[in-house]
Write a protein that holds these residues in place. Structure first.
Motif, PDB file in Angstrom:
ATOM      1  N   ARG A  38     -16.420  -8.340 -13.374  1.00 38.96           N
ATOM      2  CA  ARG A  38     -15.129  -8.788 -13.919  1.00 38.96           C
ATOM      3  C   ARG A  38     -14.644  -9.949 -13.052  1.00 38.96           C
ATOM      4  O   ARG A  38     -14.719  -9.907 -11.831  1.00 38.96           O
ATOM      5  CB  ARG A  38     -14.109  -7.664 -13.889  1.00 38.96           C
ATOM      6  N   GLY A  75      -9.417 -10.529 -18.679  1.00 39.70           N
ATOM      7  CA  GLY A  75     -10.222 -10.264 -19.869  1.00 39.70           C
ATOM      8  C   GLY A  75     -11.511 -11.051 -19.887  1.00 39.70           C
ATOM      9  O   GLY A  75     -12.034 -11.333 -20.956  1.00 39.70           O
ATOM     10  N   THR A  76     -12.034 -11.402 -18.716  1.00 36.80           N
ATOM     11  CA  THR A  76     -13.263 -12.195 -18.659  1.00 36.80           C
ATOM     12  C   THR A  76     -14.257 -11.570 -17.682  1.00 36.80           C
ATOM     13  O   THR A  76     -13.877 -10.862 -16.754  1.00 36.80           O
ATOM     14  CB  THR A  76     -12.988 -13.650 -18.228  1.00 36.80           C
ATOM     15  N   PHE A  77     -15.533 -11.879 -17.931  1.00 39.62           N
ATOM     16  CA  PHE A  77     -16.616 -11.343 -17.112  1.00 39.62           C
ATOM     17  C   PHE A  77     -17.579 -12.462 -16.746  1.00 39.62           C
ATOM     18  O   PHE A  77     -17.905 -13.301 -17.578  1.00 39.62           O
ATOM     19  CB  PHE A  77     -17.365 -10.244 -17.868  1.00 39.62           C
ATOM     20  N   ALA A  80     -16.156 -13.573 -22.637  1.00 39.14           N
ATOM     21  CA  ALA A  80     -14.909 -12.920 -23.033  1.00 39.14           C
ATOM     22  C   ALA A  80     -14.981 -11.399 -22.946  1.00 39.14           C
ATOM     23  O   ALA A  80     -13.951 -10.739 -22.928  1.00 39.14           O
ATOM     24  CB  ALA A  80     -14.536 -13.328 -24.450  1.00 39.14           C
ATOM     25  N   SER A  81     -16.187 -10.839 -22.875  1.00 43.72           N
ATOM     26  CA  SER A  81     -16.313  -9.383 -22.772  1.00 43.72           C
ATOM     27  C   SER A  81     -17.560  -9.026 -21.974  1.00 43.72           C
ATOM     28  O   SER A  81     -18.508  -9.817 -21.875  1.00 43.72           O
ATOM     29  CB  SER A  81     -16.399  -8.743 -24.152  1.00 43.72           C
ATOM     30  N   GLN A  82     -17.549  -7.810 -21.443  1.00 42.25           N
ATOM     31  CA  GLN A  82     -18.711  -7.313 -20.715  1.00 42.25           C
ATOM     32  C   GLN A  82     -19.892  -7.162 -21.662  1.00 42.25           C
ATOM     33  O   GLN A  82     -21.028  -7.474 -21.290  1.00 42.25           O
ATOM     34  CB  GLN A  82     -18.376  -5.972 -20.059  1.00 42.25           C
ATOM     35  N   GLU A  83     -19.636  -6.726 -22.881  1.00 39.04           N
ATOM     36  CA  GLU A  83     -20.703  -6.549 -23.863  1.00 39.04           C
ATOM     37  C   GLU A  83     -21.404  -7.865 -24.181  1.00 39.04           C
ATOM     38  O   GLU A  83     -22.618  -7.914 -24.350  1.00 39.04           O
ATOM     39  CB  GLU A  83     -20.147  -5.919 -25.146  1.00 39.04           C
ATOM     40  N   GLU A  84     -20.622  -8.940 -24.277  1.00 37.03           N
ATOM     41  CA  GLU A  84     -21.210 -10.254 -24.545  1.00 37.03           C
ATOM     42  C   GLU A  84     -22.101 -10.697 -23.387  1.00 37.03           C
ATOM     43  O   GLU A  84     -23.209 -11.186 -23.599  1.00 37.03           O
ATOM     44  CB  GLU A  84     -20.095 -11.274 -24.786  1.00 37.03           C
TER      45      GLU A  84
END
Length: 93
Positions: free
Chosen positions: A25, A29-31, A48-52
């Motif tokens: 992180r 809201g960013t990773f 923008a996300s951990q999944e991305e």
């Protein structure tokens, strides 16, 4: 999840030896996805996300770590330190 892999990350993972990835992180809201090669060279991209970030690492086919718990990776990051090399970058004073 289908996601576009940034070209800089694809080139880095393709041309460098033994690349591994760390997702962490870096904001509310960013990773970060940090790619590190065997010599301690690295590059990063913000998602923008951990999944991305995880999907990009999967698309590159590199081993993925969540955080810096693996001592090998922290040692790799410390290997390439241009701030401490003779003639290397100087810190701002």
């Amino acid at each position: 999840m289908s996601v576009r892999v940034p070209s800089e990350l694809r080139v880095f993972a393709t041309l460098r030896p033994d690349v591994e990835a760390v997702v962490q992180r870096c904001g509310a809201g960013t990773f970060d996805l940090v790619l590190i090669d065997l010599d301690g060279n690295w590059t990063r991209e913000v998602f923008a996300s951990q999944e991305e970030a995880e999907a990009v690492a999967g698309g590159l086919g590199v081993p993925l770590h969540h955080g810096w718990d693996d001592d090998r990776l922290t040692r790799r990051m410390g290997m390439n330190d241009p701030w401490n090399e003779p003639g290397g970058r100087r810190r701002a004073r």
